[in-house]
Design a protein around this motif. Structure first.
Motif, PDB file in Angstrom:
ATOM      1  N   GLY A  35       0.850  -1.175   0.000  1.00 32.89           N
ATOM      2  CA  GLY A  35       0.000   0.000   0.000  1.00 32.89           C
ATOM      3  C   GLY A  35       0.888   1.226   0.000  1.00 32.89           C
ATOM      4  N   LYS A  36       0.747   2.051   1.019  1.00 31.50           N
ATOM      5  CA  LYS A  36       1.613   3.237   1.123  1.00 31.50           C
ATOM      6  C   LYS A  36       2.621   3.096   2.257  1.00 31.50           C
ATOM      7  CE  LYS A  36      -1.667   6.226  -1.010  1.00 31.50           C
ATOM      8  NZ  LYS A  36      -1.716   7.545  -1.520  1.00 31.50           N
ATOM      9  N   LEU A  37       2.728   1.878   2.803  1.00 30.98           N
ATOM     10  CA  LEU A  37       3.658   1.646   3.895  1.00 30.98           C
ATOM     11  C   LEU A  37       4.968   1.096   3.353  1.00 30.98           C
ATOM     12  CD1 LEU A  37       1.203  -0.167   6.305  1.00 30.98           C
ATOM     13  CD2 LEU A  37       1.938   2.197   6.433  1.00 30.98           C
ATOM     14  N   PRO A  38       6.092   1.631   3.766  1.00 24.09           N
ATOM     15  CA  PRO A  38       7.364   1.062   3.321  1.00 24.09           C
ATOM     16  C   PRO A  38       7.606  -0.294   3.983  1.00 24.09           C
ATOM     17  CG  PRO A  38       7.740   2.787   4.912  1.00 24.09           C
ATOM     18  CD  PRO A  38       6.264   2.776   4.634  1.00 24.09           C
ATOM     19  N   VAL A  39       8.207  -1.196   3.259  1.00 19.20           N
ATOM     20  CA  VAL A  39       8.485  -2.529   3.779  1.00 19.20           C
ATOM     21  C   VAL A  39       9.973  -2.644   4.035  1.00 19.20           C
ATOM     22  CG1 VAL A  39       8.434  -4.981   3.264  1.00 19.20           C
ATOM     23  CG2 VAL A  39       6.552  -3.527   2.550  1.00 19.20           C
ATOM     24  N   SER A  40      10.323  -2.981   5.260  1.00 22.43           N
ATOM     25  CA  SER A  40      11.728  -3.219   5.564  1.00 22.43           C
ATOM     26  C   SER A  40      11.898  -4.713   5.808  1.00 22.43           C
ATOM     27  CB  SER A  40      12.164  -2.418   6.786  1.00 22.43           C
ATOM     28  OG  SER A  40      11.363  -2.763   7.883  1.00 22.43           O
ATOM     29  N   PRO A  41      12.910  -5.327   5.206  1.00 23.85           N
ATOM     30  CA  PRO A  41      13.088  -6.762   5.384  1.00 23.85           C
ATOM     31  C   PRO A  41      13.444  -7.103   6.828  1.00 23.85           C
ATOM     32  CG  PRO A  41      14.877  -5.831   4.080  1.00 23.85           C
ATOM     33  CD  PRO A  41      13.893  -4.746   4.324  1.00 23.85           C
ATOM     34  N   ASN A  42      12.873  -8.186   7.311  1.00 22.85           N
ATOM     35  CA  ASN A  42      13.140  -8.666   8.660  1.00 22.85           C
ATOM     36  C   ASN A  42      14.341  -9.606   8.586  1.00 22.85           C
ATOM     37  OD1 ASN A  42      13.163 -10.028  11.116  1.00 22.85           O
ATOM     38  ND2 ASN A  42      10.934  -9.936  11.302  1.00 22.85           N
ATOM     39  N   LYS A  43      15.378  -9.323   9.330  1.00 24.66           N
ATOM     40  CA  LYS A  43      16.608 -10.115   9.283  1.00 24.66           C
ATOM     41  C   LYS A  43      16.349 -11.581   9.601  1.00 24.66           C
ATOM     42  CE  LYS A  43      21.071 -10.547  11.621  1.00 24.66           C
ATOM     43  NZ  LYS A  43      20.957 -11.964  11.841  1.00 24.66           N
ATOM     44  N   PHE A  44      15.506 -11.845  10.577  1.00 30.85           N
ATOM     45  CA  PHE A  44      15.258 -13.222  11.005  1.00 30.85           C
ATOM     46  C   PHE A  44      14.487 -14.000   9.946  1.00 30.85           C
ATOM     47  CE2 PHE A  44      15.524 -10.565  14.818  1.00 30.85           C
ATOM     48  CZ  PHE A  44      16.668 -11.118  15.380  1.00 30.85           C
ATOM     49  N   VAL A  45      13.538 -13.346   9.307  1.00 28.74           N
ATOM     50  CA  VAL A  45      12.777 -14.003   8.238  1.00 28.74           C
ATOM     51  C   VAL A  45      13.685 -14.280   7.046  1.00 28.74           C
ATOM     52  CG1 VAL A  45      10.880 -13.707   6.590  1.00 28.74           C
ATOM     53  CG2 VAL A  45      10.585 -13.018   8.964  1.00 28.74           C
ATOM     54  N   GLU A  46      14.530 -13.331   6.705  1.00 34.99           N
ATOM     55  CA  GLU A  46      15.451 -13.521   5.580  1.00 34.99           C
ATOM     56  C   GLU A  46      16.444 -14.649   5.877  1.00 34.99           C
ATOM     57  OE1 GLU A  46      15.157 -12.066   2.667  1.00 34.99           O
ATOM     58  OE2 GLU A  46      13.487 -10.844   3.326  1.00 34.99           O
TER      59      GLU A  46
END
Length: 111
Positions: A35-46
């Motif tokens: 949407g209009k929210l920025p997505v930052s990658p989660n280190k643990f998920v990556e």
């Protein structure tokens, strides 16, 4: 159909194709967002996703892994099956039906 209407249709389709090409370029250059929210990658998920991708190089046959396989791959399914067979046997006994012959059913002893 007149020549002018045919040209109008070609003009509309080329305009749509041009918009689609511009949209494709824009999407490739834009940053990831929901949407209009920025997505930052989660280190643990990556890290978890990376380990899943490389599982065949990192897996080892250890006693701990074999125990998990024995419990969850063999023991739990067998326990569920035997519980189901027991339930069938008890239901047959309660309703006075002849006993079903299933794998794992106790054999009836003829007296």
């Amino acid at each position: 159909m007149s020549a002018s209407s045919g040209l109008r249709a070609v003009g509309r389709s080329s305009a749509l194709l041009g918009r689609a090409a511009q949209a494709g370029k824009h999407q490739a250059q834009s940053s990831r967002s929901v949407g209009k929210l920025p997505v930052s990658p989660n280190k643990f998920v990556e890290d978890w996703a990376t380990s899943r991708e490389h599982l065949e190089q990192t897996y080892s046959f250890s006693g701990k892994n074999m125990t998990k396989f024995a419990v969850f791959g063999l023991g739990f399914p067998l326990f569920c099956y035997w519980g189901t067979v027991y339930d069938y046997d008890q239901a047959d006994k309660y309703w006075g039906r002849p006993k079903k012959s299933l794998w794992g059913s106790p054999k009836e002893e003829n007296a």
